[in-house]
Design an enzyme around this catalytic site. Structure first.
Site, PDB file in Angstrom:
ATOM      1  N   TRP A  98      35.835  33.516  30.033  1.00  0.00           N
ATOM      2  CA  TRP A  98      35.146  34.815  30.051  1.00  0.00           C
ATOM      3  C   TRP A  98      35.876  35.841  29.191  1.00  0.00           C
ATOM      4  CZ3 TRP A  98      30.396  34.328  30.972  1.00  0.00           C
ATOM      5  CH2 TRP A  98      29.927  33.435  31.928  1.00  0.00           C
ATOM      6  N   ASP A 151      37.568  42.902  33.929  1.00  0.00           N
ATOM      7  CA  ASP A 151      36.421  42.143  34.415  1.00  0.00           C
ATOM      8  C   ASP A 151      36.847  41.468  35.720  1.00  0.00           C
ATOM      9  OD1 ASP A 151      34.412  40.352  34.964  1.00  0.00           O
ATOM     10  OD2 ASP A 151      34.518  39.278  33.046  1.00  0.00           O
ATOM     11  N   LYS A 179      28.959  36.660  42.305  1.00  0.00           N
ATOM     12  CA  LYS A 179      30.071  35.796  42.725  1.00  0.00           C
ATOM     13  C   LYS A 179      30.528  36.204  44.122  1.00  0.00           C
ATOM     14  CE  LYS A 179      29.746  34.257  38.524  1.00  0.00           C
ATOM     15  NZ  LYS A 179      30.442  34.829  37.410  1.00  0.00           N
TER      16      LYS A 179
END
Ligand SMILES: *Cc1c(COP(=O)(O)O)cnc(C)c1O
Length: 363
Positions: A106, A175, A199
């Protein structure tokens, strides 16, 4: 080891399992939300009941994370992925550069998006060790005058977590999609935190953005409206229709977290849940190998490999037949991944650990 409604122990990395109490409450309120005669999916986002839903969600998220004065808390859209682009578009002016710490898939995507906007420096990249670790944040040599420094607190695919807040000056942007609310953090250390809902907070469709007023002031006076953090903040996340249902479910999850002791209590549970499975890995005499270095082993996404592809496939199939679903690792890493976010029941971790030990003995 059976769950209500015939539900599986769901190790999905995202969208992932939700607390059963939250699903039951949503079910109960589905057809007629608190006597309004309509469901949350069917009401105006400008209505009183919805204003209360989004207002309480914001307040509860502030309480859980201990968000200090001087921060906006927003619910936006586009997934964390859109913010990979929006962040540099807003905070990486021409002539400046931003720093990126890359500890997995990511973070890599985040810097790729930034490079399409302006100058982005990768100041740390764990590629040489196949993304199995993080640096100490204070030891990363940031570029003097960097517009911001970006990192991914938990790399969902590799299963590596920093387990630390920044302690050095600079505008830190994080993030936190896959470990937000898994343990307490010191929000005051960050210029901006963002996290996709699916998530550890709720269904897909919303991104929580926590941004300091001082950082927000650095954004350009105007840009495309839907990409304008400042405009979104001025409109209380309602410049356009917000992801109403997702924010509602996130709000129920926040209340569930508050009711069950908040993030201190949650951190203890998460530490315990992960430990049971890492113990099964470490006690297997090398049959299972953990991907992450011990100090960086994620509590949320536990990554491990088995001796070969055939055994891995057999493991995943047998696990599934035993009610342990979604253990296949991400295609870019292989092996297995057990995602055990906040809502994943502790009992399921013990069931998986026992299954792993038994499987290794039979294999
Ligand atoms: C899942 C994930 C993303 C991407 O989220 P989308 O909602 O699919 O855009 C970004 N960062 C991290 C750490 C993630 O786990």
């Amino acid at each position: 080891m059976s769950l209500p409604y015939g539900r599986a122990f769901n190790f999905s990395a995202g969208p992932s399992c939700l607390p059963i109490e939250v699903l039951e409450e949503a079910k109960e309120q589905l057809l007629n939300y608190k006597g309004t005669g309509v469901s949350v999916m069917e009401m105006s986002h400008r209505s009183k009941p919805y204003e209360q839903i989004i207002g309480e969600a914001e307040q509860d998220l502030r309480t859980l994370l201990g968000v200090p004065e001087g921060y906006k808390v927003l619910f936006l859209q586009g997934g964390a992925s859109l913010h990979f682009s929006m962040i540099p578009m807003s905070f990486l002016p021409e002539g400046a550069s931003a720093d990126y710490i890359v500890t997995g898939s990511w973070g890599k995507k985040a810097v790729e998006a930034a490079k399409m906007v302006g100058s982005a420096n990768v100041v740390y990249d764990a590629k040489a060790t196949n993304y199995d670790r993080t640096p100490k944040l204070a030891e990363v040599a940031a570029t003097p005058g960097a517009a911001y420094i970006h990192f991914t607190s938990n790399e969902t695919i590799q299963g590596v977590d920093f387990f630390e807040d920044p302690s050095t000056p600079g505008d830190w942007v994080c993030d936190m999609s896959s470990d937000i609310l898994s343990r307490p953090v010191d929000v005051s250390r960050y210029a901006m935190i963002y996290a996709g809902a699916q998530k550890n907070m709720g269904p897909a469709g919303a991104v929580a953005v926590i941004v300091s007023d001082a950082f927000l002031d650095k954004a350009p006076a105007s840009t495309h409206p839907m990409l304008d953090y400042r405009l979104q903040a001025e409109n209380g996340s309602m410049y356009n229709t917000p992801p109403c249902w997702t924010v509602y479910i996130c709000g129920l999850v926040y209340k569930w977290l508050l009711k069950t002791g908040g993030l201190e209590a949650r951190a203890e549970i998460n530490r315990r849940k992960a430990q049971v499975i890492y113990d099964a890995i470490d006690g297997s005499g090398g049959f299972y190998k953990g991907h992450a270095q011990p100090a960086n082993r994620s509590w949320m996404n536990l990554t491990f490999t088995l001796p070969d592809d055939d055994t891995t496939a057999r493991f995943i199939a047998e696990a599934k037949a035993n009610g342990l679903a979604e253990l296949k690792g991400h295609r870019s890493v292989g092996g297995c991944r057990a995602s055990v976010y906040n809502a994943f029941p502790e009992e399921g971790c013990r069931v998986l650990a026992d299954f792993m030990t038994d499987f290794a003995q039979r294999a």
